[in-house]
Design a protein around this motif. Structure first.
Motif, PDB file in Angstrom:
ATOM      1  N   ILE A 269      13.623 -11.735  -8.030  1.00 31.81           N
ATOM      2  CA  ILE A 269      12.871 -12.883  -8.527  1.00 31.81           C
ATOM      3  C   ILE A 269      12.541 -13.795  -7.357  1.00 31.81           C
ATOM      4  CG2 ILE A 269      12.891 -14.817 -10.127  1.00 31.81           C
ATOM      5  CD1 ILE A 269      14.912 -13.304 -11.793  1.00 31.81           C
ATOM      6  N   LEU A 270      11.270 -14.069  -7.162  1.00 31.48           N
ATOM      7  CA  LEU A 270      10.794 -14.872  -6.038  1.00 31.48           C
ATOM      8  C   LEU A 270      10.483 -16.287  -6.495  1.00 31.48           C
ATOM      9  CD1 LEU A 270       8.390 -12.182  -4.547  1.00 31.48           C
ATOM     10  CD2 LEU A 270      10.729 -12.703  -3.803  1.00 31.48           C
ATOM     11  N   THR A 271      10.872 -17.270  -5.666  1.00 34.54           N
ATOM     12  CA  THR A 271      10.601 -18.669  -5.999  1.00 34.54           C
ATOM     13  C   THR A 271       9.188 -19.097  -5.620  1.00 34.54           C
ATOM     14  OG1 THR A 271      11.540 -19.420  -3.884  1.00 34.54           O
ATOM     15  CG2 THR A 271      13.022 -19.361  -5.800  1.00 34.54           C
ATOM     16  N   HIS A 272       8.665 -18.542  -4.517  1.00 33.08           N
ATOM     17  CA  HIS A 272       7.322 -18.931  -4.059  1.00 33.08           C
ATOM     18  C   HIS A 272       6.851 -17.943  -3.002  1.00 33.08           C
ATOM     19  CE1 HIS A 272       9.962 -20.855  -1.115  1.00 33.08           C
ATOM     20  NE2 HIS A 272       8.938 -21.125  -0.336  1.00 33.08           N
ATOM     21  N   HIS A 273       5.634 -18.149  -2.523  1.00 32.68           N
ATOM     22  CA  HIS A 273       4.977 -17.106  -1.749  1.00 32.68           C
ATOM     23  C   HIS A 273       5.267 -17.127  -0.254  1.00 32.68           C
ATOM     24  CE1 HIS A 273       1.915 -19.689   0.184  1.00 32.68           C
ATOM     25  NE2 HIS A 273       1.825 -20.338  -0.974  1.00 32.68           N
ATOM     26  N   HIS A 274       5.961 -18.108   0.286  1.00 25.17           N
ATOM     27  CA  HIS A 274       6.159 -18.159   1.728  1.00 25.17           C
ATOM     28  C   HIS A 274       6.896 -16.924   2.233  1.00 25.17           C
ATOM     29  CE1 HIS A 274       5.546 -22.800   1.975  1.00 25.17           C
ATOM     30  NE2 HIS A 274       4.412 -22.132   1.943  1.00 25.17           N
ATOM     31  N   HIS A 275       6.489 -16.474   3.427  1.00 27.44           N
ATOM     32  CA  HIS A 275       6.943 -15.192   3.958  1.00 27.44           C
ATOM     33  C   HIS A 275       8.464 -15.111   4.059  1.00 27.44           C
ATOM     34  CE1 HIS A 275       6.573 -11.434   6.187  1.00 27.44           C
ATOM     35  NE2 HIS A 275       7.407 -11.916   7.089  1.00 27.44           N
ATOM     36  N   ASP A 276       9.115 -16.208   4.423  1.00 27.15           N
ATOM     37  CA  ASP A 276      10.559 -16.167   4.611  1.00 27.15           C
ATOM     38  C   ASP A 276      11.329 -16.124   3.295  1.00 27.15           C
ATOM     39  OD1 ASP A 276       9.762 -18.838   4.123  1.00 27.15           O
ATOM     40  OD2 ASP A 276      11.545 -19.641   5.089  1.00 27.15           O
ATOM     41  N   HIS A 277      10.620 -16.029   2.182  1.00 25.83           N
ATOM     42  CA  HIS A 277      11.273 -15.846   0.878  1.00 25.83           C
ATOM     43  C   HIS A 277      10.883 -14.524   0.209  1.00 25.83           C
ATOM     44  CE1 HIS A 277      13.043 -19.934   0.432  1.00 25.83           C
ATOM     45  NE2 HIS A 277      12.181 -20.149   1.403  1.00 25.83           N
ATOM     46  N   GLN A 278       9.905 -13.828   0.765  1.00 27.14           N
ATOM     47  CA  GLN A 278       9.454 -12.586   0.132  1.00 27.14           C
ATOM     48  C   GLN A 278       9.294 -11.423   1.099  1.00 27.14           C
ATOM     49  OE1 GLN A 278       5.566 -11.457  -0.112  1.00 27.14           O
ATOM     50  NE2 GLN A 278       4.606 -13.484   0.006  1.00 27.14           N
ATOM     51  N   ALA A 279       9.654 -11.609   2.371  1.00 27.78           N
ATOM     52  CA  ALA A 279       9.375 -10.591   3.388  1.00 27.78           C
ATOM     53  C   ALA A 279      10.015  -9.239   3.065  1.00 27.78           C
ATOM     54  CB  ALA A 279       9.851 -11.076   4.756  1.00 27.78           C
ATOM     55  N   ALA A 280      11.188  -9.246   2.455  1.00 22.74           N
ATOM     56  CA  ALA A 280      11.893  -7.989   2.186  1.00 22.74           C
ATOM     57  C   ALA A 280      11.629  -7.437   0.791  1.00 22.74           C
ATOM     58  CB  ALA A 280      13.403  -8.192   2.379  1.00 22.74           C
ATOM     59  N   ALA A 281      10.699  -8.020   0.056  1.00 24.39           N
ATOM     60  CA  ALA A 281      10.492  -7.602  -1.329  1.00 24.39           C
ATOM     61  C   ALA A 281      10.088  -6.135  -1.439  1.00 24.39           C
ATOM     62  CB  ALA A 281       9.448  -8.496  -2.002  1.00 24.39           C
ATOM     63  N   GLU A 282       9.093  -5.723  -0.676  1.00 26.95           N
ATOM     64  CA  GLU A 282       8.632  -4.341  -0.796  1.00 26.95           C
ATOM     65  C   GLU A 282       9.656  -3.338  -0.275  1.00 26.95           C
ATOM     66  OE1 GLU A 282       6.611  -3.409  -2.721  1.00 26.95           O
ATOM     67  OE2 GLU A 282       4.745  -4.547  -2.741  1.00 26.95           O
ATOM     68  N   PRO A 283      10.321  -3.587   0.864  1.00 24.54           N
ATOM     69  CA  PRO A 283      11.376  -2.649   1.266  1.00 24.54           C
ATOM     70  C   PRO A 283      12.495  -2.524   0.232  1.00 24.54           C
ATOM     71  CG  PRO A 283      10.750  -4.029   3.127  1.00 24.54           C
ATOM     72  CD  PRO A 283      10.040  -4.574   1.929  1.00 24.54           C
ATOM     73  N   LEU A 284      12.855  -3.612  -0.412  1.00 27.54           N
ATOM     74  CA  LEU A 284      13.904  -3.556  -1.427  1.00 27.54           C
ATOM     75  C   LEU A 284      13.430  -2.808  -2.670  1.00 27.54           C
ATOM     76  CD1 LEU A 284      15.309  -7.168  -1.052  1.00 27.54           C
ATOM     77  CD2 LEU A 284      16.479  -5.047  -0.418  1.00 27.54           C
ATOM     78  N   ARG A 285      12.169  -3.011  -3.052  1.00 27.66           N
ATOM     79  CA  ARG A 285      11.624  -2.261  -4.189  1.00 27.66           C
ATOM     80  C   ARG A 285      11.622  -0.765  -3.872  1.00 27.66           C
ATOM     81  NH1 ARG A 285       6.748  -4.461  -7.554  1.00 27.66           N
ATOM     82  NH2 ARG A 285       5.892  -4.996  -5.519  1.00 27.66           N
ATOM     83  N   ALA A 286      11.230  -0.416  -2.639  1.00 27.84           N
ATOM     84  CA  ALA A 286      11.209   0.995  -2.258  1.00 27.84           C
ATOM     85  C   ALA A 286      12.607   1.595  -2.254  1.00 27.84           C
ATOM     86  CB  ALA A 286      10.564   1.137  -0.871  1.00 27.84           C
ATOM     87  N   ALA A 287      13.595   0.803  -1.848  1.00 33.99           N
ATOM     88  CA  ALA A 287      14.959   1.322  -1.739  1.00 33.99           C
ATOM     89  C   ALA A 287      15.655   1.434  -3.083  1.00 33.99           C
ATOM     90  CB  ALA A 287      15.772   0.423  -0.802  1.00 33.99           C
ATOM     91  N   TYR A 288      15.402   0.493  -3.996  1.00 32.84           N
ATOM     92  CA  TYR A 288      16.191   0.409  -5.222  1.00 32.84           C
ATOM     93  C   TYR A 288      15.378   0.518  -6.510  1.00 32.84           C
ATOM     94  CZ  TYR A 288      19.783  -1.238  -2.012  1.00 32.84           C
ATOM     95  OH  TYR A 288      20.678  -1.349  -0.985  1.00 32.84           O
ATOM     96  N   GLY A 289      14.056   0.502  -6.407  1.00 31.89           N
ATOM     97  CA  GLY A 289      13.244   0.583  -7.618  1.00 31.89           C
ATOM     98  C   GLY A 289      13.302  -0.662  -8.471  1.00 31.89           C
ATOM     99  N   CYS A 290      13.652  -1.794  -7.876  1.00 30.29           N
ATOM    100  CA  CYS A 290      13.784  -3.031  -8.644  1.00 30.29           C
ATOM    101  C   CYS A 290      12.424  -3.532  -9.117  1.00 30.29           C
ATOM    102  CB  CYS A 290      14.466  -4.114  -7.806  1.00 30.29           C
ATOM    103  SG  CYS A 290      13.646  -4.505  -6.256  1.00 30.29           S
ATOM    104  N   GLN A 291      12.428  -4.208 -10.247  1.00 27.88           N
ATOM    105  CA  GLN A 291      11.252  -4.934 -10.704  1.00 27.88           C
ATOM    106  C   GLN A 291      11.148  -6.236  -9.931  1.00 27.88           C
ATOM    107  OE1 GLN A 291      12.049  -5.228 -15.006  1.00 27.88           O
ATOM    108  NE2 GLN A 291      10.285  -3.904 -15.296  1.00 27.88           N
ATOM    109  N   VAL A 292       9.905  -6.631  -9.619  1.00 29.74           N
ATOM    110  CA  VAL A 292       9.670  -7.856  -8.861  1.00 29.74           C
ATOM    111  C   VAL A 292       9.007  -8.879  -9.766  1.00 29.74           C
ATOM    112  CG1 VAL A 292       8.532  -8.880  -6.858  1.00 29.74           C
ATOM    113  CG2 VAL A 292       9.488  -6.574  -6.695  1.00 29.74           C
TER     114      VAL A 292
END
Length: 256
Positions: free
Chosen positions: A58-81
């Motif tokens: 769950i992301l609070t806002h769009h700034h890079h330092d809060h979402q930079a790892a979102a896609e790698p984590l989705r790829a690794a764990y299949g999490c919903q974003v």
């Protein structure tokens, strides 16, 4: 740092220079949820330590330092974003775009979205009533608040009023470790605040301050105390509306 509640385990994950992410795990089901994704390495280490499962990010806002790892984590764990609908065009593809006052099921309860725009226009905080915590991203820090990059003072002030209405025992889980500097600034607005002085000594001794509590923030955070006559007087704004006092505090903090 790991804290337990009757609902789940909450782990604070330091990332980058001064960011925090927060990992929640329900021991009954194994469901695991992450708030913000600043850096892949420390987050993956925490996820693996808690069983190697990540269901929701769950992301609070769009700034890079809060979402930079979102896609790698989705790829690794299949999490919903999940993330703010108002910022969907600036975020990774969202499995669920969130509006204010929405509920996200977790651990037999829910996280509730709170509109906290100002730092960014669509910024959301996430209140976890069952766990007694709120995840404030860059809207509210310990002894401070976020810069107004996209919204205005009135928007940010309104968001903070929503957070102030939560139960005072609520743990404040914020997105950056700025507490020592924030408290140094707070002393310029309210030099006689003994609670803030004591808190600064505690932070200097430990080096970290998360999570705080709303009760503590109401006692030390000048941005939540814009209704205090002594703060208005220190700013030369005696009798001014609270939002004007808040705006002046933010202007001064920007230059501090």
């Amino acid at each position: 740092m790991a804290l337990a509640s009757s609902a789940a385990t909450l782990r604070t994950i330091p990332c980058l220079k001064d960011n925090y992410a927060y990992l929640l795990r329900d021991p009954a089901s194994g469901e695991t949820l992450l708030i913000d994704a600043p850096e892949e390495g420390p987050i993956r280490e925490a996820v693996e330590d808690l069983g190697g499962r990540l269901d929701k990010l769950i992301l609070t806002h769009h700034h890079h330092d809060h979402q930079a790892a979102a896609e790698p984590l989705r790829a690794a764990y299949g999490c919903q974003v999940f993330g703010p609908a108002a910022e969907a065009d600036k975020l990774p593809p969202l499995d669920r775009a969130l509006e204010p006052d929405a509920e996200i099921p977790f651990a037999g309860g829910f996280l509730w979205t709170i509109a906290t725009g100002g730092h960014t226009l669509g910024h959301l905080a996430y209140h976890w009533p069952k766990g007694g915590a709120v995840f404030t991203g860059d809207a509210l820090f310990s002894a401070g608040c976020g810069r107004l990059f996209e919204g205005d003072a009135a928007m940010a002030f309104a968001g903070l009023q929503r957070l102030k209405a939560l139960p005072p025992e609520t743990r404040i889980c914020f997105g950056h470790e700025y507490t020592a500097t924030n408290l140094a600034f707070a002393a310029t607005a309210e030099p006689e605040n003994e609670a803030a002085r004591a808190y600064l000594a505690e932070v200097k001794a430990s080096g970290r301050s998360t999570p705080s509590t709303l009760a503590r923030e109401l006692a030390v955070n000048p941005f939540l105390r814009a209704d205090r006559p002594e703060i208005a007087a220190a700013l030369g704004l005696s009798g001014a509306p609270e939002v004007e006092v808040f705006a002046e505090l933010r202007r001064r903090r920007d230059k501090f």
